[in-house]
Scaffold this active site. Sequence first.
Site, PDB file in Angstrom:
ATOM      1  N   ASP A   1       0.843  -1.192   0.000  1.00 34.52           N
ATOM      2  CA  ASP A   1       0.000   0.000   0.000  1.00 34.52           C
ATOM      3  C   ASP A   1       0.885   1.251   0.000  1.00 34.52           C
ATOM      4  O   ASP A   1       2.066   1.194   0.357  1.00 34.52           O
ATOM      5  CB  ASP A   1      -0.886  -0.042   1.256  1.00 34.52           C
ATOM      6  CG  ASP A   1      -1.702   1.212   1.444  1.00 34.52           C
ATOM      7  OD1 ASP A   1      -2.488   1.550   0.541  1.00 34.52           O
ATOM      8  OD2 ASP A   1      -1.541   1.868   2.485  1.00 34.52           O
TER       9      ASP A   1
ATOM     10  N   ASP B   1      -0.202   5.171   0.898  1.00 31.22           N
ATOM     11  CA  ASP B   1      -0.387   6.114   2.011  1.00 31.22           C
ATOM     12  C   ASP B   1      -0.390   5.379   3.354  1.00 31.22           C
ATOM     13  O   ASP B   1      -1.189   4.466   3.571  1.00 31.22           O
ATOM     14  CB  ASP B   1      -1.724   6.854   1.865  1.00 31.22           C
ATOM     15  CG  ASP B   1      -1.793   7.706   0.612  1.00 31.22           C
ATOM     16  OD1 ASP B   1      -1.480   8.899   0.697  1.00 31.22           O
ATOM     17  OD2 ASP B   1      -2.154   7.163  -0.448  1.00 31.22           O
TER      18      ASP B   1
ATOM     19  N   ASP C   1      -1.754  -0.915   5.946  1.00 30.45           N
ATOM     20  CA  ASP C   1      -1.845  -0.232   7.232  1.00 30.45           C
ATOM     21  C   ASP C   1      -3.278  -0.071   7.723  1.00 30.45           C
ATOM     22  O   ASP C   1      -3.504   0.622   8.710  1.00 30.45           O
ATOM     23  CB  ASP C   1      -1.199   1.160   7.138  1.00 30.45           C
ATOM     24  CG  ASP C   1      -2.039   2.127   6.302  1.00 30.45           C
ATOM     25  OD1 ASP C   1      -2.518   1.715   5.212  1.00 30.45           O
ATOM     26  OD2 ASP C   1      -2.244   3.274   6.736  1.00 30.45           O
TER      27      ASP C   1
END
Length: 229
Positions: free
Chosen positions: A13, A15, A176
């Site tokens: 991922d 961001d 995240d």
Amino acid sequence: MNFPLPLKAVVIDLDGTLLDTAPDLADAAMAMAADLGLPPIALDEVKTYIGNGVSRLVKRVLTRDLHADPAPELFAQALPIYEQHYAEGVSRKSRPFPGVVEGLQAFKAMGVHMACITNKAERFTHPLLKDTGLFDYFELILSGDTLPERKPSPLPLLHACVLFDCEPAELLLIGDSLNDTQAARAAGCPVFCVPYGYNRGRPVSELDLDAVVPSLADAAKRAMNKAHV
């Protein structure tokens, strides 16, 4: 989940996992709010709004709520203002998190396929990865507007499996947030999460995942010994 993993591919991922993009996202939100005569918004609040793409981020900034929708005319006015501010400063403050470059180098040395899959639009994703020196690590970059569906849909992960000629169990997702774990579980992929990202203020240890890893470098060490291509 048995370790080490029989990996052929790693998907990461953007961001909150690769890059700390919150300062630039927040600056654009603050500028948009000022342009519209809205109350200021703090960085810590913007962090809880990240993860579902720019459109949802703008809606959350307008309503100061994770799920509410603003008046359509206000949103139509606000979105291009936000996008202009963000495009002008997409990488001004964004930086890789500690351990990211080391982790990418370790995965590259393992010889596994590498992809970045994000819900961020391509017009922001590519300049951001290029400006921060991460673009060339990835064979595949899927943005939020690349395919008909984005995370938490499993489609981007399954698309990567096809391109990399691997089974879902051989593709590790590192993220995240809830979006990442839901996408991985729906696709049948193992998933690690880092604890420092943007999971709407919730600890990732509450999510359905295979491991919480302190950094990307730690993720690579944990997965390293039995990767194969």
